[in-house]
Structure formats: C-alpha cells, structure tokens
Design a protein around this motif. Sequence first.
Motif, PDB file in Angstrom:
ATOM      1  N   GLY A 194       0.815  -1.216   0.000  1.00 33.90           N
ATOM      2  CA  GLY A 194       0.000   0.000   0.000  1.00 33.90           C
ATOM      3  C   GLY A 194       0.842   1.256   0.000  1.00 33.90           C
ATOM      4  O   GLY A 194       0.546   2.217  -0.726  1.00 33.90           O
ATOM      5  N   ALA A 195       1.900   1.261   0.823  1.00 38.59           N
ATOM      6  CA  ALA A 195       2.785   2.428   0.889  1.00 38.59           C
ATOM      7  C   ALA A 195       3.515   2.641  -0.425  1.00 38.59           C
ATOM      8  O   ALA A 195       3.619   3.771  -0.926  1.00 38.59           O
ATOM      9  CB  ALA A 195       3.780   2.262   2.039  1.00 38.59           C
ATOM     10  N   LEU A 196       4.055   1.555  -0.997  1.00 41.75           N
ATOM     11  CA  LEU A 196       4.817   1.676  -2.241  1.00 41.75           C
ATOM     12  C   LEU A 196       3.942   2.129  -3.401  1.00 41.75           C
ATOM     13  O   LEU A 196       4.336   3.012  -4.181  1.00 41.75           O
ATOM     14  CB  LEU A 196       5.486   0.341  -2.570  1.00 41.75           C
ATOM     15  CG  LEU A 196       6.676  -0.053  -1.698  1.00 41.75           C
ATOM     16  CD1 LEU A 196       7.167  -1.446  -2.079  1.00 41.75           C
ATOM     17  CD2 LEU A 196       7.810   0.964  -1.849  1.00 41.75           C
ATOM     18  N   VAL A 197       2.758   1.538  -3.531  1.00 42.70           N
ATOM     19  CA  VAL A 197       1.870   1.915  -4.635  1.00 42.70           C
ATOM     20  C   VAL A 197       1.485   3.381  -4.517  1.00 42.70           C
ATOM     21  O   VAL A 197       1.543   4.145  -5.499  1.00 42.70           O
ATOM     22  CB  VAL A 197       0.613   1.009  -4.644  1.00 42.70           C
ATOM     23  CG1 VAL A 197      -0.435   1.569  -5.607  1.00 42.70           C
ATOM     24  CG2 VAL A 197       0.986  -0.412  -5.044  1.00 42.70           C
ATOM     25  N   SER A 198       1.098   3.810  -3.317  1.00 48.05           N
ATOM     26  CA  SER A 198       0.705   5.204  -3.126  1.00 48.05           C
ATOM     27  C   SER A 198       1.857   6.148  -3.431  1.00 48.05           C
ATOM     28  O   SER A 198       1.681   7.183  -4.095  1.00 48.05           O
ATOM     29  CB  SER A 198       0.220   5.419  -1.687  1.00 48.05           C
ATOM     30  OG  SER A 198      -0.924   4.652  -1.425  1.00 48.05           O
ATOM     31  N   THR A 199       3.046   5.793  -2.955  1.00 50.83           N
ATOM     32  CA  THR A 199       4.203   6.673  -3.147  1.00 50.83           C
ATOM     33  C   THR A 199       4.630   6.730  -4.601  1.00 50.83           C
ATOM     34  O   THR A 199       4.862   7.817  -5.160  1.00 50.83           O
ATOM     35  CB  THR A 199       5.383   6.188  -2.285  1.00 50.83           C
ATOM     36  OG1 THR A 199       4.973   6.160  -0.908  1.00 50.83           O
ATOM     37  CG2 THR A 199       6.567   7.121  -2.426  1.00 50.83           C
ATOM     38  N   VAL A 200       4.733   5.570  -5.242  1.00 48.07           N
ATOM     39  CA  VAL A 200       5.202   5.515  -6.627  1.00 48.07           C
ATOM     40  C   VAL A 200       4.211   6.218  -7.559  1.00 48.07           C
ATOM     41  O   VAL A 200       4.614   7.009  -8.432  1.00 48.07           O
ATOM     42  CB  VAL A 200       5.416   4.055  -7.072  1.00 48.07           C
ATOM     43  CG1 VAL A 200       5.661   3.984  -8.579  1.00 48.07           C
ATOM     44  CG2 VAL A 200       6.594   3.440  -6.311  1.00 48.07           C
ATOM     45  N   VAL A 201       2.934   5.952  -7.386  1.00 45.80           N
ATOM     46  CA  VAL A 201       1.926   6.609  -8.228  1.00 45.80           C
ATOM     47  C   VAL A 201       1.924   8.121  -8.001  1.00 45.80           C
ATOM     48  O   VAL A 201       1.819   8.905  -8.941  1.00 45.80           O
ATOM     49  CB  VAL A 201       0.528   6.010  -7.968  1.00 45.80           C
ATOM     50  CG1 VAL A 201      -0.520   6.785  -8.762  1.00 45.80           C
ATOM     51  CG2 VAL A 201       0.497   4.541  -8.377  1.00 45.80           C
ATOM     52  N   ALA A 202       2.061   8.537  -6.732  1.00 48.87           N
ATOM     53  CA  ALA A 202       2.096   9.967  -6.443  1.00 48.87           C
ATOM     54  C   ALA A 202       3.298  10.628  -7.105  1.00 48.87           C
ATOM     55  O   ALA A 202       3.187  11.727  -7.682  1.00 48.87           O
ATOM     56  CB  ALA A 202       2.153  10.181  -4.927  1.00 48.87           C
ATOM     57  N   LEU A 203       4.459   9.977  -7.042  1.00 47.91           N
ATOM     58  CA  LEU A 203       5.646  10.532  -7.670  1.00 47.91           C
ATOM     59  C   LEU A 203       5.512  10.599  -9.196  1.00 47.91           C
ATOM     60  O   LEU A 203       5.957  11.540  -9.840  1.00 47.91           O
ATOM     61  CB  LEU A 203       6.873   9.696  -7.307  1.00 47.91           C
ATOM     62  CG  LEU A 203       7.375   9.851  -5.863  1.00 47.91           C
ATOM     63  CD1 LEU A 203       8.477   8.833  -5.584  1.00 47.91           C
ATOM     64  CD2 LEU A 203       7.913  11.261  -5.627  1.00 47.91           C
ATOM     65  N   ALA A 204       4.866   9.569  -9.774  1.00 49.49           N
ATOM     66  CA  ALA A 204       4.748   9.497 -11.229  1.00 49.49           C
ATOM     67  C   ALA A 204       3.678  10.434 -11.791  1.00 49.49           C
ATOM     68  O   ALA A 204       3.844  10.995 -12.874  1.00 49.49           O
ATOM     69  CB  ALA A 204       4.426   8.061 -11.639  1.00 49.49           C
ATOM     70  N   VAL A 205       2.612  10.631 -11.013  1.00 51.33           N
ATOM     71  CA  VAL A 205       1.474  11.354 -11.564  1.00 51.33           C
ATOM     72  C   VAL A 205       1.324  12.767 -10.998  1.00 51.33           C
ATOM     73  O   VAL A 205       0.980  13.712 -11.714  1.00 51.33           O
ATOM     74  CB  VAL A 205       0.165  10.567 -11.288  1.00 51.33           C
ATOM     75  CG1 VAL A 205      -1.048  11.346 -11.783  1.00 51.33           C
ATOM     76  CG2 VAL A 205       0.228   9.197 -11.944  1.00 51.33           C
ATOM     77  N   LEU A 206       1.627  12.924  -9.714  1.00 54.22           N
ATOM     78  CA  LEU A 206       1.317  14.177  -9.045  1.00 54.22           C
ATOM     79  C   LEU A 206       2.494  15.116  -8.900  1.00 54.22           C
ATOM     80  O   LEU A 206       2.296  16.332  -8.747  1.00 54.22           O
ATOM     81  CB  LEU A 206       0.745  13.885  -7.650  1.00 54.22           C
ATOM     82  CG  LEU A 206      -0.501  12.971  -7.616  1.00 54.22           C
ATOM     83  CD1 LEU A 206      -0.907  12.723  -6.179  1.00 54.22           C
ATOM     84  CD2 LEU A 206      -1.649  13.617  -8.396  1.00 54.22           C
ATOM     85  N   VAL A 207       3.716  14.598  -8.877  1.00 55.58           N
ATOM     86  CA  VAL A 207       4.868  15.464  -8.628  1.00 55.58           C
ATOM     87  C   VAL A 207       5.483  15.932  -9.946  1.00 55.58           C
ATOM     88  O   VAL A 207       5.647  15.114 -10.852  1.00 55.58           O
ATOM     89  CB  VAL A 207       5.922  14.690  -7.802  1.00 55.58           C
ATOM     90  CG1 VAL A 207       7.155  15.557  -7.587  1.00 55.58           C
ATOM     91  CG2 VAL A 207       5.322  14.310  -6.455  1.00 55.58           C
TER      92      VAL A 207
END
Length: 435
Positions: free
Chosen positions: A422-435
């Motif tokens: 859960g932590a990895l998916v949230s972090t990786v997706v946030a970095l790829a899409v939101l940052v």
Amino acid sequence: MHSTLRRAGGFAVVGTLALAAPVLNGAAFAPFVAVALFAAFVITDGPLFELFARPGDRQDGRLNGLAGFALAAAGLAILVTVMDLPVDLFVAAVLVLAYGNLGAQFVAESSDDPFLGTAGFVFGGFLAGIGGQAAVASFVGDAILLPRFAFLAAAAALVAALVREVLFEQDDPLVMLSTGLLLWLFDLLADAVAPVEIAVALVVTVALGYVSYALGTASVAGMLTGVLLGLLTIVFGGFAWFVVLISFFAIGGLSAKFKYDAKKERGVAEDNDGARGTGNVLGNAAVALVAVVLFAASPWLPVEANVFQFAFAGSLAAAMSDTLSSEIGGLYDNPRLITTFETVSPGTDGGVTWQGELAGVAGAGVVSAFAYLLFPGVTLAGAAVVLVGGVVGMTADSLLGATIEGDRIGNEAVNFTATVVGALVSTVVALAVLV
C-alpha cells in the motif's frame, strides 16, 4: 516489604550510580564494572546476596541478574565515550529501567492487575527519566528543557515497558540497551518540543491507550505499542498524522469486536477476544511508523517530505482496508478464493466476499479522506492515489493468504507485506502522476 520490592529498590540504588557520569566523564563505566565483578565473583552469600538474588541466582550461587544489569549499564556508558552517546540519555536509559522496575514492584504489593503493574513501571520510569536528564543538564550548565525531557522520558519508559512485556520482564540488559539506543535515535529526530504539544500528546495517547485496553480492543502489549506509536507520530509528524493513525486503530479495533460472538461461532474471530497484541499492531502500523520517522529525518534526505505522507497514508489505507474486509466479510457465507474463485469455507486464508471487498474499499476511503482533509500535500487526486494504494494492498494480502500464508508465513507478516505494498503503490503513483 516483600523481597521482590526490596530487590527492586536495591537495583534502583545501583542504577542511581549513573548520575555520577558527568563527573566521571570517560570513566562512567567504572562503577558498573565494579558492581558486575562483585556480583559475579565476590558476593556469594550474606545479606547483600539475599537482597539482590533472583530465584535462578540462588541456584547458581552468583548474582547473575545484578551482573547483567551492571554490565548493560557499563556498555551504554562506554558508548558515551566512543560514540558520543549524550550523557543525559545514558543516565535516562539506566534510571528508566531501574526505577520503572521499582514502580512495577510497588504496584505489585497491592495488585496483580497487569495493566496497573505496567502503569507503575511507565510512571516510575517516566519520572526517573525526567529527573535524570534534568540533573545532568543542571550539573553541566545546560538549559533544562522540560518538554523535551518529558518526551524522551515517556518514549524511553514505553519502549522499556514494551520490550519487557514482549520478551521477558527480567531481561534487563536487552531492555536497557534497546532503550538507550532508541532514545538516542528519538533525540536526533525530535525538533524543539513545545510544552502544549507534549502535554496534549501524553494526555491523548495515554487516555486512548487506556480506553483501548478497557474496551478489550488491545492487550497490554498492544496498548503499549499503540501509545508509543501515537506519541512518536505526534512529535515527529504532528496531530494531523495522529488523527490518520488513530482512525485506523479506532475503526479497526471496533470492527474486531463487531458481532464477535457470531464470528467466533463461525471460526473467523480474532484470538484473545479480539484484543490486538503487539504483533498485530506492528504488522499493521510498522510501515506507518517508518514513514513518520523518515518524515522527521527528511531534512537530511534527498526526498521531498510530503512523499512520506503518501507512504504513511497508503500503508494505513491498506491496513484499514484489509481489516474491514476480514472483519466484515467473515460474517457472510460463500467466500471465494481470490486466486481460483472457487467457494471455500469462511475463514479460509485468501477467501473473499463481495461484502468484505466493499467494506475494504470503504475503509481505504476513510483513510484517504482524512489524508485529504489533514495533509497539505495530499490533493483530491492524491486522496484517490491513497485509496488505490489501500485497495491494492488489501488485494495483495488476499493473494498472499491464498498462496503462502500458513506454515511458511504468519498473518502478521502478511499484514506487514500488505502495508508495504500500500505504501509503495501510493508513493510511486504519487511521484509518477502528481509530482
């Protein structure tokens, strides 16, 4: 006065030798080495032997417990010289254990309630920890920072009590060394601790810890773990982080008690009347703790601090999603194995129901909503990312349950892995899409 209380008082006197550390400087270990040598080779009978002897010591004719306590203190003292462990933290670690044991034994004179005994240990260790730090600061001429001393003393007392509860209450060397090293880490990470912040943190976490124990949603060890996690989360992250954390503990704990008798009849209820122990608490919240610690350490890391908000929220979304999926889904018939969709018996690892899956999505949604409302770095799109991370973590838990959980891996390890996902998916997706 019983022999156990007298013995605890004797150990407290020995522990008080730590207060000589600012005077002895590099020789702070010397008094404890001397005590260890006398305990191991000189005091073999007589009043002193009877004062300090534990049952096993009488069989061996040697004060092994006192020797181990003194050697652990000597080891921490050596770290003051060779690795710059702050003197006040060394003193606090020794006094927390020594006077915590005294507090526990004082309570034991009138009550055998495990909660009260633990409270006696934490309270005695907390007061001694504050006093030890203040004494060192006064001697060396440093400012007496009571809020910071209170945080470090409380954290040390909780760590020591937890290690005693989980391992063995008389394993003083391991308890003392663990407490000293973790206290050092907490001291490095904690910024200026405000008086109101630490006062509210202590009151809120202790009160919620007691409520969780009184309601039967946590064992003594689970309660200690939850209080420690809450305290560290408030100091290292802030109250917003704590609200997200407590939303999981509150809803997850109550869901375990929801229709407990019906779940027990179906063979799907949590053990220990639904009270969660340390393994369960850490299995679900260890990743969140790592995230908030890394957030506190972010000034020294090449990563934006808000990234750890997604890791924190994503791990707890997975934990909440998995918990509600299991606790609610277990009440319904005809679960299907997630890998083959064949019908299995209720309680089968990897078995899911549509009701449980819906409850799991709702649980992840609760955490993502709190993250959106409380974390400045989490936008509406960020909340959706946290929701996805939680649901993926829940699904990973079911897949692991259907494939490897059992003899090779336990439930706590599966829960931990799901929160990592859960932590990895949230972090990786946030970095790829939101940052």
